[in-house]
Design a protein around this motif. Structure first.
Motif, PDB file in Angstrom:
ATOM      1  N   GLY A 190      31.462 -14.345  82.823  1.00 41.55           N
ATOM      2  CA  GLY A 190      32.512 -15.366  82.915  1.00 41.55           C
ATOM      3  C   GLY A 190      33.862 -14.720  82.960  1.00 41.55           C
ATOM      4  N   SER A 191      34.870 -15.422  82.449  1.00 45.52           N
ATOM      5  CA  SER A 191      36.224 -14.902  82.449  1.00 45.52           C
ATOM      6  C   SER A 191      36.325 -13.658  81.587  1.00 45.52           C
ATOM      7  CB  SER A 191      37.194 -15.961  81.929  1.00 45.52           C
ATOM      8  OG  SER A 191      38.476 -15.403  81.740  1.00 45.52           O
ATOM      9  N   HIS A 225      41.737 -22.203  83.700  1.00 45.90           N
ATOM     10  CA  HIS A 225      41.661 -20.953  82.945  1.00 45.90           C
ATOM     11  C   HIS A 225      42.168 -21.193  81.524  1.00 45.90           C
ATOM     12  CE1 HIS A 225      42.622 -16.793  81.770  1.00 45.90           C
ATOM     13  NE2 HIS A 225      41.746 -16.434  82.688  1.00 45.90           N
ATOM     14  N   HIS A 279      28.371 -17.062  91.996  1.00 49.82           N
ATOM     15  CA  HIS A 279      28.145 -17.407  90.594  1.00 49.82           C
ATOM     16  C   HIS A 279      26.784 -18.071  90.501  1.00 49.82           C
ATOM     17  CE1 HIS A 279      28.469 -19.617  86.780  1.00 49.82           C
ATOM     18  NE2 HIS A 279      29.405 -18.765  86.443  1.00 49.82           N
ATOM     19  N   ARG A 304      28.480 -13.943  87.071  1.00 55.31           N
ATOM     20  CA  ARG A 304      29.411 -13.940  88.211  1.00 55.31           C
ATOM     21  C   ARG A 304      29.383 -12.574  88.879  1.00 55.31           C
ATOM     22  NH1 ARG A 304      35.571 -14.338  86.686  1.00 55.31           N
ATOM     23  NH2 ARG A 304      35.160 -12.157  86.148  1.00 55.31           N
ATOM     24  N   SER A 308      30.047 -21.085  78.976  1.00 56.53           N
ATOM     25  CA  SER A 308      31.132 -21.207  79.944  1.00 56.53           C
ATOM     26  C   SER A 308      31.712 -22.616  79.914  1.00 56.53           C
ATOM     27  CB  SER A 308      30.614 -20.901  81.354  1.00 56.53           C
ATOM     28  OG  SER A 308      31.534 -21.357  82.332  1.00 56.53           O
ATOM     29  N   GLU A 347      35.686 -18.607  87.836  1.00 54.41           N
ATOM     30  CA  GLU A 347      34.262 -18.429  87.560  1.00 54.41           C
ATOM     31  C   GLU A 347      33.388 -18.857  88.734  1.00 54.41           C
ATOM     32  OE1 GLU A 347      32.599 -19.522  83.809  1.00 54.41           O
ATOM     33  OE2 GLU A 347      34.489 -19.214  82.736  1.00 54.41           O
TER      34      GLU A 347
END
Length: 406
Positions: A343-344, A105, A318, A373, A354, A161
């Motif tokens: 994504g995040s 992360h 995903h 995702r 990503s 992810e």
């Protein structure tokens, strides 16, 4: 949380606050005193705080003294990475290497990058396989290369992810054999897969409350009692002299209540969500030009099914859709009534590929810009998934295959 005319599929970003957490928050907030105060009201608040700490510890296989309360997972990751690095360098200035993977992360990646720019850290990227899982042999080789110069290693428990569950216990064992402490970002893992801090062998472990049904603004760093960290924030030294600042008793109580319930429900919920997830994956497999990213809960050697959460987070789907952009996919899902993510959430709104997909062997920048995702969670129902299955061919834009491929 969004109304039921929409289907919320972004539980990896945040999830609904649990009623037990709201009740605990209200009850503890009514105490109205600083837990650091020595008068009777302060002592009552302190008692409530320590009871919450004990409950968090019990839920995660830790000792209460190992629970350092934070504002969330990002702060916990930064305290672990920076704190371990500085403590190790204080004992030996030659320890500058930090082992990590490219799928971590940003709370970890950016902390390491900052240390590299400002404090001479040497990031050592250990490769992952095509499913996003670190290779233990490569991990051990990186450790053996220069253990005397390695300050710490960091490996996330499960990827936010692509859902890959990492071999954290093995990685921690290998690191310990070289006198290297391991930090693990377990923000996505806690409440989704079995997490036992003592059994893991990790030196530190980060978690976030709003991923398990507590309000945003609370988390924790579990710090093994023999681990040494330098504090990042200085002041009153409230949390084991590692994290200064008045601790919110109300948020701590909410975290404890949410975490207890999430852990108690974990096994049954993992099975339920895993079954729903697999329905979605089967529908993805049946679409031309749409590819699942990350591992499946099957034995790689035999192809036999494994319990949900063994290799992939129970609620994670995903996909990569070559020729489409993540923003276009998100807009398509949004217009169809589904809340998804490219994504995040921590990098939402930034049109970047990503970094997780880019870290996978053979993936291109185009692949990393063509992802979506779908994160199922506690409020996801069979009806929600039925709606999703009906919408997938149109939203993802791939014609149905006449026959399923292996």
């Amino acid at each position: 949380m969004p109304t039921r005319d929409r289907v919320y599929l972004d539980h990896a970003a945040t999830t609904a606050v649990r009623p037990v957490a709201l009740a605990a928050l209200a009850e503890a907030a009514a105490l109205g005193a600083n837990p650091a105060s020595l008068h009777a009201s302060g002592r009552r608040a302190k008692l409530a705080l320590e009871q919450a700490r004990e409950r968090v510890a019990a839920a995660l296989g830790a000792h209460p003294s190992e629970v350092v309360l934070t504002s969330g997972g990002t702060e916990a990751d930064n305290l672990a990475v920076q704190g371990l690095y500085r403590a190790r360098r204080a004992g030996d200035p030659g320890r500058t290497r930090i082992m990590l993977t490219g799928v971590e992360h940003h709370a970890v990646l950016d902390a390491v990058a900052w240390l590299a720019e400002h404090e001479d850290a040497e990031p050592v990227l250990v490769p992952v396989d095509a499913e996003g899982v670190v290779d233990p042999a490569a991990w051990e080789a990186a450790l053996a290369e220069a253990p005397e110069r390695t300050a710490l290693a960091t490996l996330m428990w499960a990827n936010n992810e692509v859902g890959a569950v990492q071999p954290v216990t093995e990685a921690a064992r290998l690191a310990a054999a070289h006198d290297v402490p391991l930090h693990t970002d377990a923000v996505q893992a806690v409440g989704a897969v079995e997490v036992d801090f003592a059994a893991s062998g990790a030196a530190t472990l980060a978690l976030s409350g709003h991923k398990v049904g507590a309000p945003v603004g609370v988390g924790a760093l579990l710090v093994r009692r023999d681990a040494t960290l330098e504090p990042v924030v200085h002041g009153g030294g409230q949390e084991r002299r590692l994290r200064s600042g008045t601790v919110s008793v109300a948020l701590a109580a909410a975290l404890a209540a949410a975490l207890e319930e999430a852990v108690a429900e974990r096994e049954a919920e993992a099975a339920r969500l895993g079954a729903l997830r697999d329905e979605v994956i089967a529908a993805v497999d049946a679409l031309d030009g749409v590819h699942l990213t990350g591992p499946r809960d099957v034995d790689p050697a035999t192809g036999e099914p494994l319990p949900s959460g063994t290799r992939r987070l129970p609620g994670n789907v995903h996909v990569t859709v070559p020729g489409r952009t993540a923003d276009a996919l998100l807009f398509g899902f949004d217009m169809a009534g589904f809340d998804t993510s490219s994504g995040s959430a921590c990098t939402a709104g930034v049109a970047e590929p990503s970094h997780v997909v880019l870290a996978l062997p053979g993936r291109t920048e185009a692949d990393a810009r063509a992802t979506q995702r779908l994160a199922l969670g506690r409020t996801t129902t069979d009806v929600d998934v039925a709606r999703l299955l009906a919408a997938l061919p149109q939203v993802l834009g791939g014609p149905m295959r006449k026959e399923r491929t292996a």
